[in-house]
Design a protein around this motif. Structure first.
Motif, PDB file in Angstrom:
ATOM      1  N   PRO A   1       0.795  -1.233   0.000  1.00 22.64           N
ATOM      2  CA  PRO A   1       0.000   0.000   0.000  1.00 22.64           C
ATOM      3  C   PRO A   1       0.827   1.282   0.000  1.00 22.64           C
ATOM      4  O   PRO A   1       0.438   2.264  -0.622  1.00 22.64           O
ATOM      5  CB  PRO A   1      -0.847  -0.101   1.279  1.00 22.64           C
ATOM      6  CG  PRO A   1      -0.428  -1.332   1.969  1.00 22.64           C
ATOM      7  CD  PRO A   1       0.556  -2.074   1.155  1.00 22.64           C
ATOM      8  N   LEU A   2       1.973   1.251   0.681  1.00 19.37           N
ATOM      9  CA  LEU A   2       2.786   2.472   0.734  1.00 19.37           C
ATOM     10  C   LEU A   2       3.312   2.842  -0.643  1.00 19.37           C
ATOM     11  O   LEU A   2       3.246   3.987  -1.073  1.00 19.37           O
ATOM     12  CB  LEU A   2       3.964   2.267   1.694  1.00 19.37           C
ATOM     13  CG  LEU A   2       3.683   2.603   3.150  1.00 19.37           C
ATOM     14  CD1 LEU A   2       4.921   2.354   3.997  1.00 19.37           C
ATOM     15  CD2 LEU A   2       3.247   4.055   3.287  1.00 19.37           C
ATOM     16  N   ARG A   3       3.822   1.831  -1.315  1.00 18.53           N
ATOM     17  CA  ARG A   3       4.372   2.077  -2.650  1.00 18.53           C
ATOM     18  C   ARG A   3       3.250   2.472  -3.618  1.00 18.53           C
ATOM     19  O   ARG A   3       3.422   3.357  -4.454  1.00 18.53           O
ATOM     20  CB  ARG A   3       5.081   0.817  -3.152  1.00 18.53           C
ATOM     21  CG  ARG A   3       6.063   1.108  -4.271  1.00 18.53           C
ATOM     22  CD  ARG A   3       6.834  -0.141  -4.626  1.00 18.53           C
ATOM     23  NE  ARG A   3       7.834  -0.468  -3.643  1.00 18.53           N
ATOM     24  CZ  ARG A   3       9.062   0.059  -3.642  1.00 18.53           C
ATOM     25  NH1 ARG A   3       9.406   0.926  -4.557  1.00 18.53           N
ATOM     26  NH2 ARG A   3       9.932  -0.277  -2.722  1.00 18.53           N
ATOM     27  N   LEU A   4       2.114   1.806  -3.455  1.00 14.46           N
ATOM     28  CA  LEU A   4       0.963   2.135  -4.313  1.00 14.46           C
ATOM     29  C   LEU A   4       0.546   3.595  -4.101  1.00 14.46           C
ATOM     30  O   LEU A   4       0.319   4.340  -5.053  1.00 14.46           O
ATOM     31  CB  LEU A   4      -0.211   1.198  -3.994  1.00 14.46           C
ATOM     32  CG  LEU A   4      -1.517   1.488  -4.731  1.00 14.46           C
ATOM     33  CD1 LEU A   4      -1.379   1.204  -6.217  1.00 14.46           C
ATOM     34  CD2 LEU A   4      -2.664   0.644  -4.161  1.00 14.46           C
ATOM     35  N   THR A   5       0.491   3.996  -2.824  1.00 16.86           N
ATOM     36  CA  THR A   5       0.101   5.370  -2.502  1.00 16.86           C
ATOM     37  C   THR A   5       1.088   6.367  -3.100  1.00 16.86           C
ATOM     38  O   THR A   5       0.694   7.365  -3.701  1.00 16.86           O
ATOM     39  CB  THR A   5       0.032   5.563  -0.966  1.00 16.86           C
ATOM     40  OG1 THR A   5      -0.807   4.548  -0.435  1.00 16.86           O
ATOM     41  CG2 THR A   5      -0.522   6.920  -0.591  1.00 16.86           C
ATOM     42  N   LEU A   6       2.372   6.063  -2.946  1.00 14.68           N
ATOM     43  CA  LEU A   6       3.396   6.971  -3.476  1.00 14.68           C
ATOM     44  C   LEU A   6       3.272   7.089  -4.994  1.00 14.68           C
ATOM     45  O   LEU A   6       3.294   8.197  -5.549  1.00 14.68           O
ATOM     46  CB  LEU A   6       4.791   6.453  -3.102  1.00 14.68           C
ATOM     47  CG  LEU A   6       5.955   7.250  -3.692  1.00 14.68           C
ATOM     48  CD1 LEU A   6       6.062   8.616  -3.023  1.00 14.68           C
ATOM     49  CD2 LEU A   6       7.276   6.502  -3.546  1.00 14.68           C
ATOM     50  N   ASN A   7       3.116   5.947  -5.636  1.00 10.26           N
ATOM     51  CA  ASN A   7       2.996   5.962  -7.102  1.00 10.26           C
ATOM     52  C   ASN A   7       1.761   6.735  -7.555  1.00 10.26           C
ATOM     53  O   ASN A   7       1.829   7.547  -8.469  1.00 10.26           O
ATOM     54  CB  ASN A   7       2.912   4.527  -7.640  1.00 10.26           C
ATOM     55  CG  ASN A   7       4.276   3.883  -7.674  1.00 10.26           C
ATOM     56  OD1 ASN A   7       5.283   4.562  -7.831  1.00 10.26           O
ATOM     57  ND2 ASN A   7       4.321   2.581  -7.515  1.00 10.26           N
ATOM     58  N   LEU A   8       0.651   6.455  -6.895  1.00 12.81           N
ATOM     59  CA  LEU A   8      -0.591   7.129  -7.291  1.00 12.81           C
ATOM     60  C   LEU A   8      -0.514   8.627  -7.014  1.00 12.81           C
ATOM     61  O   LEU A   8      -0.987   9.440  -7.800  1.00 12.81           O
ATOM     62  CB  LEU A   8      -1.789   6.519  -6.562  1.00 12.81           C
ATOM     63  CG  LEU A   8      -2.228   5.144  -7.057  1.00 12.81           C
ATOM     64  CD1 LEU A   8      -3.410   4.634  -6.234  1.00 12.81           C
ATOM     65  CD2 LEU A   8      -2.619   5.190  -8.522  1.00 12.81           C
ATOM     66  N   LEU A   9       0.113   8.957  -5.890  1.00  9.39           N
ATOM     67  CA  LEU A   9       0.240  10.370  -5.514  1.00  9.39           C
ATOM     68  C   LEU A   9       1.050  11.121  -6.568  1.00  9.39           C
ATOM     69  O   LEU A   9       0.626  12.167  -7.069  1.00  9.39           O
ATOM     70  CB  LEU A   9       0.915  10.466  -4.145  1.00  9.39           C
ATOM     71  CG  LEU A   9       0.831  11.814  -3.443  1.00  9.39           C
ATOM     72  CD1 LEU A   9      -0.595  12.089  -3.023  1.00  9.39           C
ATOM     73  CD2 LEU A   9       1.737  11.847  -2.235  1.00  9.39           C
ATOM     74  N   LEU A  10       2.198  10.558  -6.907  1.00  7.54           N
ATOM     75  CA  LEU A  10       3.060  11.209  -7.904  1.00  7.54           C
ATOM     76  C   LEU A  10       2.355  11.301  -9.249  1.00  7.54           C
ATOM     77  O   LEU A  10       2.330  12.348  -9.891  1.00  7.54           O
ATOM     78  CB  LEU A  10       4.355  10.402  -8.071  1.00  7.54           C
ATOM     79  CG  LEU A  10       5.459  10.675  -7.059  1.00  7.54           C
ATOM     80  CD1 LEU A  10       6.602   9.689  -7.250  1.00  7.54           C
ATOM     81  CD2 LEU A  10       5.980  12.099  -7.205  1.00  7.54           C
ATOM     82  N   PHE A  11       1.790  10.187  -9.637  1.00  3.45           N
ATOM     83  CA  PHE A  11       1.162  10.118 -10.957  1.00  3.45           C
ATOM     84  C   PHE A  11      -0.023  11.084 -11.049  1.00  3.45           C
ATOM     85  O   PHE A  11      -0.144  11.851 -12.001  1.00  3.45           O
ATOM     86  CB  PHE A  11       0.700   8.687 -11.226  1.00  3.45           C
ATOM     87  CG  PHE A  11       0.460   8.414 -12.677  1.00  3.45           C
ATOM     88  CD1 PHE A  11       1.504   8.055 -13.508  1.00  3.45           C
ATOM     89  CD2 PHE A  11      -0.795   8.534 -13.222  1.00  3.45           C
ATOM     90  CE1 PHE A  11       1.297   7.822 -14.845  1.00  3.45           C
ATOM     91  CE2 PHE A  11      -1.028   8.295 -14.565  1.00  3.45           C
ATOM     92  CZ  PHE A  11       0.028   7.929 -15.376  1.00  3.45           C
ATOM     93  N   SER A  12      -0.872  11.039 -10.024  1.00  2.00           N
ATOM     94  CA  SER A  12      -2.068  11.884 -10.078  1.00  2.00           C
ATOM     95  C   SER A  12      -1.699  13.358  -9.952  1.00  2.00           C
ATOM     96  O   SER A  12      -2.358  14.218 -10.526  1.00  2.00           O
ATOM     97  CB  SER A  12      -3.074  11.479  -8.996  1.00  2.00           C
ATOM     98  OG  SER A  12      -2.455  11.520  -7.750  1.00  2.00           O
ATOM     99  N   LEU A  13      -0.623  13.656  -9.217  1.00  2.00           N
ATOM    100  CA  LEU A  13      -0.181  15.056  -9.123  1.00  2.00           C
ATOM    101  C   LEU A  13       0.267  15.568 -10.483  1.00  2.00           C
ATOM    102  O   LEU A  13      -0.074  16.677 -10.888  1.00  2.00           O
ATOM    103  CB  LEU A  13       0.984  15.178  -8.129  1.00  2.00           C
ATOM    104  CG  LEU A  13       0.616  15.464  -6.690  1.00  2.00           C
ATOM    105  CD1 LEU A  13       1.870  15.599  -5.839  1.00  2.00           C
ATOM    106  CD2 LEU A  13      -0.198  16.743  -6.571  1.00  2.00           C
ATOM    107  N   GLY A  14       1.046  14.742 -11.179  1.00  2.00           N
ATOM    108  CA  GLY A  14       1.525  15.124 -12.513  1.00  2.00           C
ATOM    109  C   GLY A  14       0.374  15.350 -13.467  1.00  2.00           C
ATOM    110  O   GLY A  14       0.282  16.390 -14.135  1.00  2.00           O
ATOM    111  N   ILE A  15      -0.533  14.390 -13.507  1.00  4.23           N
ATOM    112  CA  ILE A  15      -1.682  14.482 -14.417  1.00  4.23           C
ATOM    113  C   ILE A  15      -2.597  15.628 -13.978  1.00  4.23           C
ATOM    114  O   ILE A  15      -3.055  16.430 -14.798  1.00  4.23           O
ATOM    115  CB  ILE A  15      -2.471  13.147 -14.428  1.00  4.23           C
ATOM    116  CG1 ILE A  15      -1.607  12.023 -15.020  1.00  4.23           C
ATOM    117  CG2 ILE A  15      -3.792  13.279 -15.171  1.00  4.23           C
ATOM    118  CD1 ILE A  15      -1.344  12.140 -16.501  1.00  4.23           C
ATOM    119  N   GLY A  16      -2.855  15.685 -12.661  1.00  4.63           N
ATOM    120  CA  GLY A  16      -3.777  16.688 -12.133  1.00  4.63           C
ATOM    121  C   GLY A  16      -3.279  18.100 -12.393  1.00  4.63           C
ATOM    122  O   GLY A  16      -4.040  18.964 -12.834  1.00  4.63           O
TER     123      GLY A  16
END
Lengths: 214, 434
Positions: free
Chosen positions: B15-30
């Protein structure tokens, strides 16, 4: 009775200096055999060759009338998936899936048609039905080995290959696992070949082939 | 067990890695999408209200401030100009000018600007009356559609204007203003304005003791346009009456804020030189809105571009992060994958399973990114509405959604293709024997 498995002059070498020569093996439907040999003699290599996982340097492996290593990769994958169940010394499961999910995934991949109730039935015979919702890291070594046996038998294969299935188990668990293997083998009328160095298995009335005895 | 379910369970097993990946990815896209949406709305608002205006005249000061104030009503005036000085540009017979629109600014009501002008302003924007009638003289107002909606004003209602553009207590003018008409929504700046006669603004700021309630509604005859001799004490004479342009320019002692001008021929050499001549030879300044706005876009572009690069950088970092995650996960799972091969899974199965995980991560990241962008956009939209009374679209359509979806998918594939190839190449015997 026709042989399910038949090998002819299998040799394998990983390097020039050492060639492993294996005895010819015949295995009929519903028959069980024990291949006993000391560590490093090539037991696991033999099991991989018989299971279609490693092409031998020379020799022939016929399984259900087909020469295993003349099949294409796709045909070999399909045949292994449907007809050969392999139990490894160290059971590996997808750590992200629960025990029942691992069994279902294996069933799906192999094209098996076992229903959930059949999965539970088999798990009950192996006395792990209560642990099916657990993740692999939550299971003991004995439970993992029984889960591994469950996975191998789930697809109702023609042959089960077991590589040192009891090496990590105490006497009690060893007896339990071997008894369950034999019981399921008879129930499913499956050919069973156990490769081990564990001499305790000699007491379980297997036809035994000793590697390195030739 | 379907493959989507397996992919998701694999992803969420860390979950930690998933959260980090999603956070980075969604920040970039967002961030990328947010910038695209904001940029498009700002440009849309500017371009929609360009209204073919070729020149703005006002008091000396910043060109951009003058244009923002007179065309977009989002800044303060640079000052006032006297009718005496600018009357030449207000004359309908000017050889270069097709349309001139005088503006008298400085008052507001609950944050909505009151614009003193004449009805020539309606030739600039696609305005239609929704109900009532247009302002007809001092003290009468016609509301933009947003003003009427948001302030809940209807025909016949009265209010007092406030001095300045902020809604502040104690600065109300004494004179009541009556709503005589409401415009249909036009999507232009008119939606956010309260239109009235220039005389209303003059009357509101007049220090004389006029009692507007007592003024008659009689119509003046201005056919001769000869008002110079009146001595320009007109407040008592034309209180609630919309007077023609000829009469307006007789008020040489009065001031207005800006004049919006459309040339007859914008490529005419004299028209092109007019802003320079005004700057050189008068106390006024003149600016060419398209030119000034292009300069503004260029300056704004630097900021936007910087943020775009930040967004791109975040996307690249997130792509690397996803790659590392999948690669490490693959190393940890190689025995498990080898067992799947033993169970009959083909190399293609393993390849597509890993690819699916990368793609799934990028799709989820994209969805979260879009949600973040829309939240950011909605907050900004609210701030723009509150601060500038500009109504942006609720959930604007933009090709950026599809473009970013494609980019997200591409990142997912690129980040997972190498781990997927490694999974494809797993040798069962070697893996299980190692």
């Amino acid at each position: 009775m026709a042989n399910i498995l038949e090998t002819l002059d299998i040799n394998h070498s990983f390097d020039k200096d050492r060639v492993m020569r294996f005895p010819n093996i015949q295995l009929e439907k519903g028959e069980s055999k024990l291949i006993l040999g000391s560590s490093g003699i090539g037991k696991s290599t033999l099991l991989h060759v018989l299971g279609g996982l490693l092409k031998p340097t020379s020799g022939r492996v016929n399984f259900m009338g087909k020469s295993l290593y003349e099949l294409s990769t796709k045909q070999l994958d399909q045949l292994r998936g449907k007809q050969i169940g392999i139990i490894f010394q160290k059971p590996h499961f997808m750590q992200s899936l629960t025990a029942i999910e691992n069994l279902k995934l294996s069933n799906t991949i192999s094209g098996g048609k076992s229903t959930t109730s059949q999965v539970y039935e088999l798990a009950e015979q192996l006395n792990i039905q209560s642990r099916l919702q657990a993740f692999p890291h939550e299971l003991s070594q004995g439970e993992l080995q029984r889960l591994s046996i469950c996975r191998a038998f789930l697809k109702k294969p023609a042959m089960i290959l077991a590589d040192e299935p009891t090496s990590a188990l105490d006497d009690g668990n060893t007896a339990q696992v071997v008894n369950q293997l034999q019981s399921l083998q008879q129930t499913y009328d499956t050919a069973l070949l156990i490769v081990t160095h564990d001499a305790r298995l000699k007491n379980h009335q297997f036809h035994t082939i000793e590697l390195g005895a030739e | 067990m379907n493959r989507l379910s397996v992919a998701w369970k694999n992803l969420k097993s860390d979950p930690l890695r998933l959260t980090l990946n999603l956070l980075l990815f969604s920040l970039g896209i967002g961030l990328s999408l947010y910038l695209l949406l904001i940029n498009s709305q700002v440009r849309k608002a500017f371009e929609k209200n360009m209204a073919g205006i070729d020149m703005v005249i006002g008091a000396k000061g910043s060109d951009l401030q003058m244009i923002f104030c007179s065309m977009y009503h989002i800044d303060n005036p640079t000052g006032n100009i006297s009718i005496d000085e600018c009357k030449a540009f207000l004359k309908e017979q000017h050889p270069l000018i097709d349309l001139s629109v005088p503006l008298a600014l400085g008052d507001s009501h609950k944050g909505y600007r009151i614009v003193g002008t004449d009805q020539s302003v309606l030739k600039l924007y696609p305005a239609e009356l929704h109900e009532g009638k247009l302002w007809a003289g001092s003290g009468t107002v016609t509301l933009g559609s947003n003003v009427a909606d948001i302030l809940g004003l209807s025909l016949g209602q009265t209010f007092n204007s406030t001095h300045g553009f902020e809604d502040a207590d104690g600065l109300e003018h004494d004179h009541e203003m009556v709503v005589t008409g409401i415009l249909k929504p036009s999507g232009s700046v008119l939606d956010n304005l309260i239109l009235t006669s220039i005389y209303t603004v003059w009357d509101n700021h007049d220090t004389g003791n006029h009692n507007h309630q007592d003024h008659s509604h009689e119509h003046h005859d201005h056919e001769d346009n000869d008002h110079e001799h009146h001595g320009h004490d007109h407040h008592d004479e034309h209180q609630h009456i919309e007077l023609d342009r000829g009469h307006l320019i007789t008020h040489t002692d009065k001031e207005i804020t800006n004049i919006l001008i459309k040339f007859k021929n914008r490529k005419n050499f004299q028209a092109l030189n007019l802003p320079n001549n005004i700057r050189k030879h008068t106390n006024m300044q003149a600016a060419n809105p398209p030119y000034i706005l292009n300069q503004f876009y260029d300056r704004m572009g630097i900021g936007f571009n910087l943020l775009y690069w930040v967004a791109i950088l975040i996307c690249i970092v997130s792509s690397i992060s996803i790659f590392i995650s999948l690669y490490n996960a693959l190393r940890a799972r190689k025995y498990q994958l080898a067992i799947l091969r033993v169970e009959g899974a083909s190399p293609n199965y393993l390849f597509s399973q890993i690819l699916l995980e990368g793609i799934m991560l990028s799709i989820i990241g994209y969805c979260i990114g879009v949600i973040l962008a829309l939240i950011g956009y909605t907050v900004t939209r609210g701030m723009v509405l509150e601060r500038f009374q500009y109504v942006w679209e609720n959930f604007p359509q933009h090709p950026g959604y599809f473009m970013l979806a494609g980019i997200a998918l591409m990142i997912g594939v690129i980040a997972s293709v190498i781990p997927a190839i490694r999974a494809f190449r797993i040798q069962i015997h070697e893996t299980l024997s190692s």
